[in-house]
Scaffold this motif. Sequence first.
Motif, PDB file in Angstrom:
ATOM      1  N   VAL A   1       0.669  -1.232   0.176  1.00 29.23           N
ATOM      2  CA  VAL A   1       0.090   0.095   0.097  1.00 29.23           C
ATOM      3  C   VAL A   1       0.758   1.215   0.186  1.00 29.23           C
ATOM      4  CG1 VAL A   1      -1.890   1.366   1.302  1.00 29.23           C
ATOM      5  CG2 VAL A   1      -1.707  -1.099   1.074  1.00 29.23           C
ATOM      6  N   GLU A   2       1.835   1.270   0.890  1.00 26.92           N
ATOM      7  CA  GLU A   2       2.745   2.357   0.944  1.00 26.92           C
ATOM      8  C   GLU A   2       3.494   2.560  -0.344  1.00 26.92           C
ATOM      9  OE1 GLU A   2       2.794   4.758   3.130  1.00 26.92           O
ATOM     10  OE2 GLU A   2       0.883   3.732   4.036  1.00 26.92           O
ATOM     11  N   GLU A   3       4.126   1.387  -0.929  1.00 26.28           N
ATOM     12  CA  GLU A   3       4.920   1.740  -1.916  1.00 26.28           C
ATOM     13  C   GLU A   3       4.449   1.867  -3.313  1.00 26.28           C
ATOM     14  OE1 GLU A   3       7.814  -1.348  -2.491  1.00 26.28           O
ATOM     15  OE2 GLU A   3       7.377  -2.009  -0.461  1.00 26.28           O
ATOM     16  N   THR A   4       3.060   1.518  -3.361  1.00 21.78           N
ATOM     17  CA  THR A   4       2.460   1.620  -4.806  1.00 21.78           C
ATOM     18  C   THR A   4       2.213   3.099  -5.234  1.00 21.78           C
ATOM     19  OG1 THR A   4       1.161  -0.450  -4.051  1.00 21.78           O
ATOM     20  CG2 THR A   4       0.126   1.021  -5.787  1.00 21.78           C
ATOM     21  N   LYS A   5       2.700   3.291  -6.405  1.00 20.85           N
ATOM     22  CA  LYS A   5       2.696   4.490  -7.024  1.00 20.85           C
ATOM     23  C   LYS A   5       1.632   4.664  -8.000  1.00 20.85           C
ATOM     24  CE  LYS A   5       6.658   5.763  -5.429  1.00 20.85           C
ATOM     25  NZ  LYS A   5       6.565   4.986  -4.327  1.00 20.85           N
ATOM     26  N   CYS A   6       0.954   3.603  -8.494  1.00 17.23           N
ATOM     27  CA  CYS A   6      -0.289   3.608  -9.159  1.00 17.23           C
ATOM     28  C   CYS A   6      -1.089   2.216  -9.014  1.00 17.23           C
ATOM     29  CB  CYS A   6      -0.034   3.942 -10.609  1.00 17.23           C
ATOM     30  SG  CYS A   6      -1.348   3.858 -11.783  1.00 17.23           S
ATOM     31  N   LEU A   7      -2.464   2.622  -8.817  1.00 15.38           N
ATOM     32  CA  LEU A   7      -3.229   1.551  -8.703  1.00 15.38           C
ATOM     33  C   LEU A   7      -4.020   1.316  -9.719  1.00 15.38           C
ATOM     34  CD1 LEU A   7      -4.278  -0.515  -6.387  1.00 15.38           C
ATOM     35  CD2 LEU A   7      -5.705   1.056  -5.646  1.00 15.38           C
ATOM     36  N   ILE A   8      -4.143   0.111 -10.378  1.00 17.36           N
ATOM     37  CA  ILE A   8      -5.172  -0.086 -11.659  1.00 17.36           C
ATOM     38  C   ILE A   8      -6.123  -1.089 -10.900  1.00 17.36           C
ATOM     39  CG2 ILE A   8      -5.391  -1.285 -13.823  1.00 17.36           C
ATOM     40  CD1 ILE A   8      -2.605  -0.615 -14.315  1.00 17.36           C
ATOM     41  N   LEU A   9      -7.423  -0.545 -10.977  1.00 16.44           N
ATOM     42  CA  LEU A   9      -8.418  -1.167  -9.922  1.00 16.44           C
ATOM     43  C   LEU A   9      -9.536  -1.560 -10.796  1.00 16.44           C
ATOM     44  CD1 LEU A   9      -9.189  -1.457  -6.885  1.00 16.44           C
ATOM     45  CD2 LEU A   9      -9.436   0.966  -6.981  1.00 16.44           C
ATOM     46  N   ASP A  10     -10.027  -2.674 -10.442  1.00 11.09           N
ATOM     47  CA  ASP A  10     -11.289  -2.886 -11.185  1.00 11.09           C
ATOM     48  C   ASP A  10     -12.623  -2.429 -10.344  1.00 11.09           C
ATOM     49  OD1 ASP A  10     -13.248  -4.396 -12.777  1.00 11.09           O
ATOM     50  OD2 ASP A  10     -13.092  -6.285 -11.173  1.00 11.09           O
ATOM     51  N   ILE A  25      -5.181   6.472  -9.114  1.00 11.13           N
ATOM     52  CA  ILE A  25      -6.186   5.349  -9.361  1.00 11.13           C
ATOM     53  C   ILE A  25      -6.317   5.347 -11.008  1.00 11.13           C
ATOM     54  CG2 ILE A  25      -7.922   3.855  -9.134  1.00 11.13           C
ATOM     55  CD1 ILE A  25      -8.251   4.770  -6.146  1.00 11.13           C
ATOM     56  N   ILE A  26      -6.266   4.178 -11.642  1.00 17.69           N
ATOM     57  CA  ILE A  26      -6.941   3.818 -12.857  1.00 17.69           C
ATOM     58  C   ILE A  26      -7.953   3.059 -12.862  1.00 17.69           C
ATOM     59  CG2 ILE A  26      -6.507   3.361 -15.339  1.00 17.69           C
ATOM     60  CD1 ILE A  26      -3.513   4.057 -14.899  1.00 17.69           C
ATOM     61  N   TRP A  38     -10.142   6.322 -16.450  1.00 21.09           N
ATOM     62  CA  TRP A  38     -11.051   5.270 -16.443  1.00 21.09           C
ATOM     63  C   TRP A  38     -11.116   4.577 -17.828  1.00 21.09           C
ATOM     64  CZ3 TRP A  38     -15.560   4.445 -13.340  1.00 21.09           C
ATOM     65  CH2 TRP A  38     -16.463   3.519 -13.842  1.00 21.09           C
ATOM     66  N   LEU A  39     -10.680   3.267 -17.803  1.00 19.42           N
ATOM     67  CA  LEU A  39     -10.261   2.245 -19.005  1.00 19.42           C
ATOM     68  C   LEU A  39     -11.502   1.345 -19.205  1.00 19.42           C
ATOM     69  CD1 LEU A  39      -6.655   1.804 -18.724  1.00 19.42           C
ATOM     70  CD2 LEU A  39      -7.876   3.484 -20.134  1.00 19.42           C
ATOM     71  N   SER A  40     -12.308   1.229 -20.173  1.00 22.89           N
ATOM     72  CA  SER A  40     -13.298   0.155 -20.436  1.00 22.89           C
ATOM     73  C   SER A  40     -12.379  -0.982 -21.205  1.00 22.89           C
ATOM     74  CB  SER A  40     -14.421   0.669 -21.148  1.00 22.89           C
ATOM     75  OG  SER A  40     -15.089   1.443 -20.490  1.00 22.89           O
ATOM     76  N   LEU A  71      -3.618   2.425 -22.197  1.00 24.12           N
ATOM     77  CA  LEU A  71      -3.036   2.144 -20.925  1.00 24.12           C
ATOM     78  C   LEU A  71      -1.848   3.158 -20.501  1.00 24.12           C
ATOM     79  CD1 LEU A  71      -2.590   0.229 -18.369  1.00 24.12           C
ATOM     80  CD2 LEU A  71      -1.311  -1.156 -19.829  1.00 24.12           C
ATOM     81  N   LEU A  72      -1.076   3.327 -21.614  1.00 24.10           N
ATOM     82  CA  LEU A  72       0.233   3.869 -21.527  1.00 24.10           C
ATOM     83  C   LEU A  72      -0.192   5.367 -21.018  1.00 24.10           C
ATOM     84  CD1 LEU A  72       2.732   2.984 -24.401  1.00 24.10           C
ATOM     85  CD2 LEU A  72       3.242   3.209 -21.797  1.00 24.10           C
ATOM     86  N   ARG A  73      -1.152   6.100 -21.898  1.00 24.05           N
ATOM     87  CA  ARG A  73      -1.542   7.333 -21.780  1.00 24.05           C
ATOM     88  C   ARG A  73      -2.137   7.629 -20.146  1.00 24.05           C
ATOM     89  NH1 ARG A  73      -4.031   7.411 -26.483  1.00 24.05           N
ATOM     90  NH2 ARG A  73      -6.018   6.787 -25.668  1.00 24.05           N
ATOM     91  N   ALA A  74      -2.793   6.526 -19.767  1.00 22.32           N
ATOM     92  CA  ALA A  74      -3.349   6.500 -18.480  1.00 22.32           C
ATOM     93  C   ALA A  74      -2.173   6.494 -17.349  1.00 22.32           C
ATOM     94  CB  ALA A  74      -4.320   5.459 -18.269  1.00 22.32           C
ATOM     95  N   LEU A  75      -1.373   5.632 -17.761  1.00 20.06           N
ATOM     96  CA  LEU A  75      -0.195   5.419 -16.658  1.00 20.06           C
ATOM     97  C   LEU A  75       0.700   6.917 -16.536  1.00 20.06           C
ATOM     98  CD1 LEU A  75       1.188   1.659 -17.586  1.00 20.06           C
ATOM     99  CD2 LEU A  75       0.395   2.863 -15.312  1.00 20.06           C
ATOM    100  N   ASN A  76       0.836   7.525 -17.841  1.00 20.94           N
ATOM    101  CA  ASN A  76       1.555   8.658 -17.798  1.00 20.94           C
ATOM    102  C   ASN A  76       0.894   9.786 -17.072  1.00 20.94           C
ATOM    103  OD1 ASN A  76       3.806   7.814 -19.117  1.00 20.94           O
ATOM    104  ND2 ASN A  76       2.815   8.267 -21.315  1.00 20.94           N
ATOM    105  N   SER A  77      -0.572  10.079 -17.183  1.00 22.03           N
ATOM    106  CA  SER A  77      -1.252  10.884 -16.456  1.00 22.03           C
ATOM    107  C   SER A  77      -1.088  10.681 -15.057  1.00 22.03           C
ATOM    108  CB  SER A  77      -2.390  11.308 -17.110  1.00 22.03           C
ATOM    109  OG  SER A  77      -3.436  10.066 -17.195  1.00 22.03           O
ATOM    110  N   ALA A  78      -1.273   9.430 -14.669  1.00 22.85           N
ATOM    111  CA  ALA A  78      -1.195   9.036 -13.312  1.00 22.85           C
ATOM    112  C   ALA A  78       0.153   9.210 -12.662  1.00 22.85           C
ATOM    113  CB  ALA A  78      -1.511   7.469 -13.024  1.00 22.85           C
ATOM    114  N   LEU A  79       1.209   8.803 -13.300  1.00 24.36           N
ATOM    115  CA  LEU A  79       2.302   9.223 -12.715  1.00 24.36           C
ATOM    116  C   LEU A  79       3.022  10.723 -12.686  1.00 24.36           C
ATOM    117  CD1 LEU A  79       3.767   5.698 -13.727  1.00 24.36           C
ATOM    118  CD2 LEU A  79       3.129   6.425 -11.294  1.00 24.36           C
TER     119      LEU A  79
END
Lengths: 355, 123
Positions: free
Chosen positions: B46-55, B79-80, B102-104, B112-120
């Motif tokens: 939980v502490e280390e996670t830099k980005c969460l991909i979540l259902d 969160i993505i 939000w990815l469907s 996915l890459l776009r989402a990760l880039n904006s998340a990070l």
Amino acid sequence: LRATGERADLTVASERKTTRISRLIRAKVAARRIANHELAVVLYRRLFTAIFLRPFLRKLEEKKQRTVSHWQWGEEGNMDYAGAGENDRRIAEETTKTAGNAVLSESPNYVELMAAIAHEVSQPLSGIITNASTCLRMLAANPPNIDGARETARRTIRDGNRASDVVTRLRALFGKKQATRELVDINEAAREVIALLLSELQRDGVILRCELAEELPLVTGDRIQLQLVMLNLIRNASDSMSVVSDRPKGLVIRTEREQGDRVRLTVQDSGVGLAQHGVDRIFEAFYTTKSDGMGMGLFLSRSIIESHQGRLWAVSNSGPGATFLFSVPCTPGGFAGNNSLVIQTVDAKRIEMNL
Amino acid sequence: MVLRLLVSVVDDDESVRESLPDLLKELGYDVQAFSSAEKFLGSNCVEETKCLILDISMPGMTGPELQQELKLRGRDIPIIFITAERDGSVRPRALEQGAVEWLSKPFSESALLRALNSALRVK
């Protein structure tokens, strides 16, 4: 869903959201069960015939009478245009579209089922795309990761097959196969179902009493569908008595002729009974009180009975338990032969079962 | 060697937990996958996670509930959300609550890459 105190501050909006999510979860679980269950394929198809086509066709029929006069029923129950001009055809097509959309978008069951299907299709597609992307990246690496690429390609094929299976099932679902129409002896159909469930009922300590009427008229319909309904009602009855320990687990299956040329089948249990506020909800899709239930049984059953121009309903007993009944119109002049034999056979079973 | 950022995947669907981590690793991230929100909360990631991909819809604690829980704990992880359902009604609220993307399902690698880039980048 969790219902802990720390969530007490949930706003109305997020409660609505939570309900939606729980519906989605149920649809998801149902999709997963359906994906793994052969019988569910059959049920699925029938469900669609029942909830998808029937109301749609009924609305269409109403509109048709108002707008287009050239419709007739095709040989296979499909709508045909006869002698319709181009203009009529266009109106007809638009009517079809509008009527269909209106009915479908109003139906919450439709929404849930579409969610279930969308989920079922999206899941393998998601796997295919992710695995194929990984595969390309592994091959593009320096040096290429051949073993990894091979493995992800294998997974891609597996997911492709999964997606293909879904399509096959959907094709079967929307295929042209119609429900069978045949003369059905309700007593005989019930007897077969009882025979099928007998060991199960005995194992569960259910005391079964059969009261099958003599001289019961035949009904016209799909025997297997009607038997699925009986199976479902009897199983439900038995399940509702599984926790009963302070009284006999009495189950009565009764057939009789109703006034107005109808045949009625009654399944009366002495189980936990119906929750007062839940009587209407039990027939909804995805509604279940069982931990492992899909919530489709009664919903499907009612769809099937209604497609036979019949009625399925439930009442609370004056004592413990509930009674489920369906009544379907009988075929004029059709009588089951040798009914007395039916009664004798069942009586013999009844003695055996009471032991 | 550059320290890889940890991305955690929480999804009850096994095929996602099997395929997505491999892709994320190819993309250069460190990955942990969890089959439920509870398992993620109980882990030491939980502490280390830099980005969460979540259902979104999982039995037990749902995606949005985990989002709330992390907020309560003061863990502000980008969160993505990923979902196979097309029901868009949860989306605005999830984004309002701080979800990045939000990815469907199915989603493309570039999405996915776009989402990760904006998340990070947010972080």
